[in-house]
Design a protein around this motif. Structure first.
Motif, PDB file in Angstrom:
ATOM      1  N   ASP A  85      -8.581   3.399  -6.451  1.00 20.27           N
ATOM      2  CA  ASP A  85      -8.310   3.260  -4.825  1.00 20.27           C
ATOM      3  C   ASP A  85      -9.071   2.037  -4.604  1.00 20.27           C
ATOM      4  O   ASP A  85     -10.138   1.862  -3.862  1.00 20.27           O
ATOM      5  CB  ASP A  85      -9.307   4.472  -4.082  1.00 20.27           C
ATOM      6  N   SER A 121       2.185  10.576  -6.818  1.00 22.79           N
ATOM      7  CA  SER A 121       2.797  11.239  -5.460  1.00 22.79           C
ATOM      8  C   SER A 121       3.125  12.758  -5.917  1.00 22.79           C
ATOM      9  O   SER A 121       3.402  12.921  -7.258  1.00 22.79           O
ATOM     10  CB  SER A 121       3.817  10.697  -4.852  1.00 22.79           C
ATOM     11  N   ILE A 123       0.397  11.181  -1.496  1.00 20.56           N
ATOM     12  CA  ILE A 123       0.375  10.097  -2.428  1.00 20.56           C
ATOM     13  C   ILE A 123      -1.219   9.494  -2.511  1.00 20.56           C
ATOM     14  O   ILE A 123      -1.935   9.479  -1.641  1.00 20.56           O
ATOM     15  CB  ILE A 123       1.108   9.068  -2.127  1.00 20.56           C
ATOM     16  N   GLU A 124      -1.545   9.300  -3.706  1.00 18.71           N
ATOM     17  CA  GLU A 124      -2.918   8.581  -3.720  1.00 18.71           C
ATOM     18  C   GLU A 124      -2.784   7.420  -4.658  1.00 18.71           C
ATOM     19  O   GLU A 124      -1.972   7.102  -5.615  1.00 18.71           O
ATOM     20  CB  GLU A 124      -3.974   9.375  -4.602  1.00 18.71           C
ATOM     21  N   ARG A 125      -3.726   6.389  -4.497  1.00 18.88           N
ATOM     22  CA  ARG A 125      -3.694   5.027  -5.288  1.00 18.88           C
ATOM     23  C   ARG A 125      -4.775   5.033  -6.272  1.00 18.88           C
ATOM     24  O   ARG A 125      -5.733   5.524  -5.942  1.00 18.88           O
ATOM     25  CB  ARG A 125      -4.110   3.920  -4.334  1.00 18.88           C
ATOM     26  N   ARG A 129       0.332   4.179  -0.105  1.00 16.96           N
ATOM     27  CA  ARG A 129      -0.108   5.398   0.503  1.00 16.96           C
ATOM     28  C   ARG A 129       0.941   5.247   1.973  1.00 16.96           C
ATOM     29  O   ARG A 129       0.457   6.431   2.703  1.00 16.96           O
ATOM     30  CB  ARG A 129      -1.438   5.385   0.536  1.00 16.96           C
ATOM     31  N   PHE A 166       0.380   4.697  -8.251  1.00 13.23           N
ATOM     32  CA  PHE A 166       0.554   5.493  -7.050  1.00 13.23           C
ATOM     33  C   PHE A 166       1.184   6.831  -7.637  1.00 13.23           C
ATOM     34  O   PHE A 166       1.852   7.038  -8.364  1.00 13.23           O
ATOM     35  CB  PHE A 166       1.443   4.984  -6.258  1.00 13.23           C
ATOM     36  N   ASP A 185       0.838  -1.289   0.125  1.00 16.18           N
ATOM     37  CA  ASP A 185       0.120   0.096  -0.148  1.00 16.18           C
ATOM     38  C   ASP A 185       1.007   1.071  -0.078  1.00 16.18           C
ATOM     39  O   ASP A 185       1.303   1.729   0.974  1.00 16.18           O
ATOM     40  CB  ASP A 185      -0.899   0.151   1.215  1.00 16.18           C
TER      41      ASP A 185
END
Length: 152
Positions: free
Chosen positions: A43, A54, A38-40, A26, A52, A24
């Motif tokens: 989601d 960032s 940061i984002e996935r 994040r 990912f 993960d």
């Protein structure tokens, strides 16, 4: 020009839990102070193809980074590649995890950095800095994982 840096650390947590924590992305800001956010995408649980995205700060400059998961073999192997267009990028990176006695995990991390355009002049400096920081980076990963993963 390209080159690699590596770190190895032992974490006092079971391999399945360490893998889930590291997969993960994040969680990266917990051990990488250069990651500002940061984002996935999407989601959903991390899988091959997950990206990912960032914002990082390197050498006083903010840049956007995107890493795509290219291999996921729970709980022992995770690979990624940088798909963003920056002067220095990660051609390939990853974690290799090995279960140890007493529910401990050995984690090996590596990143292969390469320069593009002006980055061909900067990649050597980036590699030198990453190699100097590698032992401390491993320690930050261990500290963050042991704090985040509650012993069961």
């Amino acid at each position: 020009m390209s080159g690699e840096f590596k770190a190895v650390v032992e974490i006092d947590r079971p391999v399945q839990e360490v893998f889930a924590y590291l997969a993960d992305g994040r969680n990266d800001p917990q051990f990488s102070p250069r990651v500002l956010g940061i984002e996935r995408i999407p989601d959903t649980p991390t899988a091959v193809g997950t990206v990912f995205r960032s914002t990082v700060k390197d050498a006083g400059m903010k840049t956007s980074r995107e890493f795509r998961i290219t291999e996921l073999a729970a709980p022992v192997r995770l690979r990624w590649t940088e798909v963003s267009k920056n002067s220095v990028t990660v051609r390939e990176g990853g974690y290799d995890l090995e279960p140890l006695a007493d529910s401990r995990t050995r984690v090996s991390i590596f990143n292969v950095l390469e320069g593009h355009g002006l980055g061909t002049l900067l990649v050597g400096l980036a590699l030198a800095a990453a190699r100097r920081d590698a032992p401390a980076f491993g320690t930050r990963i261990r500290t963050a994982a042991e704090k985040a993963i509650v012993p069961g």
